[in-house]
Design a protein around this motif. Structure first.
Motif, PDB file in Angstrom:
ATOM      1  N   VAL A  53       6.949 113.228 -13.176  1.00  0.00           N
ATOM      2  CA  VAL A  53       7.835 113.264 -11.934  1.00  0.00           C
ATOM      3  C   VAL A  53       9.333 113.359 -12.495  1.00  0.00           C
ATOM      4  O   VAL A  53       9.553 113.018 -13.562  1.00  0.00           O
ATOM      5  CB  VAL A  53       7.769 111.616 -11.508  1.00  0.00           C
ATOM      6  N   PHE A  54       9.950 114.368 -11.900  1.00  0.00           N
ATOM      7  CA  PHE A  54      11.316 114.684 -12.181  1.00  0.00           C
ATOM      8  C   PHE A  54      12.153 114.930 -10.728  1.00  0.00           C
ATOM      9  O   PHE A  54      11.755 115.199  -9.721  1.00  0.00           O
ATOM     10  CB  PHE A  54      11.292 115.850 -13.040  1.00  0.00           C
ATOM     11  N   VAL A  55      13.408 114.452 -11.256  1.00  0.00           N
ATOM     12  CA  VAL A  55      14.267 114.709 -10.000  1.00  0.00           C
ATOM     13  C   VAL A  55      15.238 115.911 -10.421  1.00  0.00           C
ATOM     14  O   VAL A  55      15.379 116.130 -11.252  1.00  0.00           O
ATOM     15  CB  VAL A  55      15.217 113.333  -9.757  1.00  0.00           C
TER      16      VAL A  55
ATOM     17  N   ALA B 157      17.240 123.774  -6.080  1.00  0.00           N
ATOM     18  CA  ALA B 157      16.546 124.239  -7.024  1.00  0.00           C
ATOM     19  C   ALA B 157      14.957 123.725  -7.085  1.00  0.00           C
ATOM     20  O   ALA B 157      14.218 123.973  -7.947  1.00  0.00           O
ATOM     21  CB  ALA B 157      17.052 123.766  -8.561  1.00  0.00           C
ATOM     22  N   ALA B 158      14.759 122.734  -6.035  1.00  0.00           N
ATOM     23  CA  ALA B 158      13.397 122.023  -6.177  1.00  0.00           C
ATOM     24  C   ALA B 158      12.271 123.108  -6.005  1.00  0.00           C
ATOM     25  O   ALA B 158      11.421 122.972  -6.800  1.00  0.00           O
ATOM     26  CB  ALA B 158      13.262 120.801  -5.196  1.00  0.00           C
TER      27      ALA B 158
ATOM     28  N   VAL C 164      12.715 114.986  -5.333  1.00  0.00           N
ATOM     29  CA  VAL C 164      11.793 114.579  -6.236  1.00  0.00           C
ATOM     30  C   VAL C 164      10.656 115.289  -6.290  1.00  0.00           C
ATOM     31  O   VAL C 164       9.912 115.733  -5.200  1.00  0.00           O
ATOM     32  CB  VAL C 164      11.429 113.097  -6.058  1.00  0.00           C
ATOM     33  N   VAL C 165      10.207 115.666  -7.650  1.00  0.00           N
ATOM     34  CA  VAL C 165       9.063 116.732  -7.667  1.00  0.00           C
ATOM     35  C   VAL C 165       7.681 116.033  -8.658  1.00  0.00           C
ATOM     36  O   VAL C 165       8.034 115.263  -9.676  1.00  0.00           O
ATOM     37  CB  VAL C 165       9.343 118.072  -8.497  1.00  0.00           C
ATOM     38  N   VAL C 166       6.665 116.111  -7.963  1.00  0.00           N
ATOM     39  CA  VAL C 166       5.694 115.562  -9.065  1.00  0.00           C
ATOM     40  C   VAL C 166       4.922 117.109  -9.552  1.00  0.00           C
ATOM     41  O   VAL C 166       4.514 117.949  -8.661  1.00  0.00           O
ATOM     42  CB  VAL C 166       4.698 114.845  -8.351  1.00  0.00           C
TER      43      VAL C 166
END
Lengths: 351, 368
Positions: free
Chosen positions: A289-291, A296-297, A181-183
């Motif tokens: 926010v994306f998953v 690749a994060a 999870v990236v913000v």
């Protein structure tokens, strides 16, 4: 361009300046003047300038995204933005979260009688600027003026259409175990900026709203690796916590937040502390926010950090198969906690 | 050191883990420790301190949430005030969801009452000044930390000659409730973490006497995670050494004499009274009421609410929770019929309430 002199101060009002009157919403000459002088001046374009009953559009091939949102923010002007850029960015971001390039917006105004024209001009100018930055055109619109007390100064509805990148698809159903999870940057700034701008705190702050169009950032992320993006959401009302709670519920997996990974600006953290509010649930207007696929994060974080609306992006958590539908947090001492979304409005605590 | 650096240090996880290791090193026996303040309870449960402590060291959560101990009768009086036409009732935010006998202040606002959230009692004075034709009541609840500000509001209103301002008082004090808990003997506590913010106002003297009388160690402790861990370390060290007495972990804020200006305001405006506590009942000399000189600012008198009496729900076990006799998840209705969305008691409402802390930061077995 000629027009009738605008109505001066309303009866009973002591403020100086031109104001919106019921006549501006009558559909007559005053309405036409208002449209020409205020709206077309601020965000006119070939399509809108025709002033037809509807905009005629030529969409390119591909799937379309279509979204609408209504803006009633109080106060209407706040550090970092106003109801105008919020109304444009809000719908632009909703479109961008589907992987769409936003193209066309509508704008509907409900204005309270007596609203200062200068404020309307300022709001419209900021809508024009925001639309320009996001690369969208406001192609159709509507104005209603209601009597005093009929609404709170000004409400704006925008709807928008965007074109989804070929072959791109996303949504919580694509989320897999192990995903990250990236913000896209520090959270909570918009909600706290607005709370501060209500001017009722016994302390002051420099917190600015994060309102921004995320469509440019999303386009870069998709270009960098659209296949590795599982789901995206802009974290508006309810904040990052509510989005992740919805993701967990929709994908039937658990999401665990890493300890001390959430980016929060010092000032926002301090204000939240004083008021007893968790920034995880505070509104944002320029954060997503994306998953992503696990490998690749970090590359996506780098893309964000290279974009002016993505400074401070971070990987904040991971998806697990255990705890289906739950959002959890790992404490600094290693234990796991369930995170529960707040019940209603966020209420500041006593001390 | 800048405030933000200080805050970062008092939350630094590495520092916290080091203190935790130090506690493990000195603890040789089981000890039962009570943190008094609701803010500490919240921090302990949120950071997972209670789960990470060495086996045998148990945290018992104390009665120090001001919202939670405000009697249902006082909430009912606030609801009655909010229903008076023209009334502006000002309150701290987290009182709005506390259930009275019927409904809460959010419901009173939805029903047309002018209920306003303020961040400081002086804001309510300003509202009274700006609305000379209307009555303004401030819902003045709290422990010793909020008493001076509530007192300041009364003094400011008096100075300005505001006749439309009054306060609905539910002021409580820490030392008497601790004494009551010790005397009742329902819960075995070996030592206390006292509330740093309360002692910032009152100083340490009251705790010296309490410690001597009951032969228990007390550590005045701050509210950040590492403050609390250090407080626990001090307390375990005293217990292992067999010492009673008072130690001050929160020396960056607490001085032995307290804040003399704040104490002067408290003594000028308030006098000690027997006070009802939600869940705990009446405790002698445990609260503060307005002095006779300031009775004109007493909303209960001004609006004839003396006769409004109410009893607490029998189903809610918040009294046992506040005394540390049970943990929230031992209550039969916890998380079922009683949630933050439909709370039976105040401990499920306030962000400092023990039941809300347990609900919001529910432990979960680590299956990974």
């Amino acid at each position: 361009m000629t027009c009738e002199p605008r109505v001066r101060v309303l009866p009973g009002s002591t403020a100086v300046g031109e104001r919106v009157t019921l006549g501006h919403g009558s559909g007559g000459r005053m309405s036409a003047d208002l449209i020409r002088e205020v709206f077309l001046t601020a965000f006119g374009n070939d399509c809108l300038n025709r002033l037809d009953d509807s905009a005629r559009l030529d969409p390119p091939p591909g799937r379309l995204a279509f979204s609408t949102d209504t803006f009633v923010v109080d106060p209407i002007f706040f550090p970092g933005g106003d109801i105008g850029d919020l109304a444009v960015n809000g719908t632009v971001n909703d479109l961008a979260m589907s992987g769409a390039v936003p193209r066309w917006l509508s704008a509907g105004f409900i204005i309270e009688e007596g609203f200062p024209l200068a404020d309307l001009e300022r709001i419209c100018a900021s809508m024009g600027r925001a639309a320009g930055e996001a690369g969208v055109e406001i192609v159709t619109g509507d104005t209603k003026v209601v009597g005093r007390g009929g609404c709170d100064r000004i409400f704006i509805n925008t709807a928008g259409i965007g074109v989804i990148a070929a072959g791109f698809d996303s949504g919580p159903e694509f989320i897999r175990e192990g995903d990250r999870v990236v913000v896209s940057g520090p959270i909570g700034s918009h909600g706290m900026a607005v709370m501060m701008a209500r001017g009722r705190m016994s302390f002051t702050s420099e917190i600015k709203s994060d309102t921004a169009a995320l469509s440019g950032l999303v386009a870069e992320l998709i270009a960098a690796g659209g296949n590795d993006i599982r789901a995206m959401r802009d974290a508006t009302r309810g904040g990052v916590g509510s989005v992740l709670g919805e993701f967990a519920a929709a994908c039937g997996r658990g999401i665990i937040l890493f300890p001390d990974a959430m980016p929060v600006a010092d000032e926002v953290a301090a204000a939240c502390d004083l008021l007893g509010i968790d920034p995880l649930f505070v509104a944002n207007e320029g954060r997503m926010v994306f998953v992503t696929a696990p490998a690749a994060a970090e590359a996506f974080v780098a893309v964000c950090r290279g974009h002016r609306h993505g400074a401070g992006a971070a990987v904040i958590g991971e998806v697990v198969s255990a705890y289906p539908g739950r959002l959890l947090r790992r404490t600094p001492f290693g234990s796991l906690q369930l995170i529960t979304c707040p019940t209603g409005e966020l209420l500041p605590r006593i001390c | 050191m800048k405030e933000t650096e200080l805050l970062a240090a008092s939350r630094h996880p590495g520092c916290g883990r080091a203190i935790m290791a130090a506690i493990e090193k000195i603890a040789t026996r089981p000890w039962c420790l009570m943190e008094v303040c609701g803010g500490q309870t919240h921090a302990i449960v949120a950071a997972g301190i209670d789960q990470a402590l060495p086996a045998g060291i148990a945290m018992v959560h104390g009665p120090g949430c001001p919202v939670c101990v405000t009697p249902v009768e006082t909430v009912d009086r606030a609801l009655a005030l909010a229903a008076i036409p023209g009334m502006i009732l000002c309150s701290f935010g987290d009182m709005l969801r506390v259930p009275g006998s019927v409904g809460d202040l959010l419901a009173a606002r939805a029903a047309g009452g002018d209920v306003r959230v303020v961040y400081s009692p002086l804001e309510a004075v300003a509202i009274a000044r700006d609305n000379p034709g209307r009555e303004v009541v401030f819902f003045a609840i709290g422990f010793e930390t909020t008493t001076p500000a509530n007192g300041m509001a009364v003094l400011a209103a008096e100075k300005e000659g505001l006749e439309n301002f009054s306060i609905l008082v539910s002021q409580v004090m820490v030392p008497p409730v601790l004494a009551a808990l010790m005397s009742a003997g329902e819960v075995e506590v070996d030592g206390f973490l006292a509330a740093g913010h309360v002692c910032t106002i009152t100083g340490l003297e009251a705790y010296d006497a309490f410690s001597q009388k009951h032969q228990v160690p007390i550590v005045v402790t701050g509210l950040e995670v590492n403050d609390i861990l250090e407080g626990i370390f001090f307390l375990v060290r005293m217990l292992e050494d067999g010492r009673a007495g008072v130690e001050n972990q929160y020396a960056r804020s607490v001085r032995s004499g307290g804040n003399s200006r704040a104490v002067t305001v408290i003594n000028a405006v308030f006098t000690s009274i027997d006070q009802k506590w939600r869940g705990l009942g009446r405790i002698d000399k445990s609260g503060l009421g307005l002095k006779r000189k300031y009775h004109a600012f007493d909303a209960v008198r001004s609006f004839g609410l003396e006769s409004l009496r109410s009893e607490e729900s029998r189903e809610c076990m918040s009294g046992e929770v506040l005394k540390g006799v049970i943990k929230p998840d031992q209550c039969p209705v916890f998380g079922g019929r009683c949630t933050p969305g439909s709370p039976l008691g105040a401990t499920m409402v306030s962000s400092e309430g023990t039941c809300a802390a347990y609900y919001n930061y529910r432990r979960i077995a680590d299956d990974l």
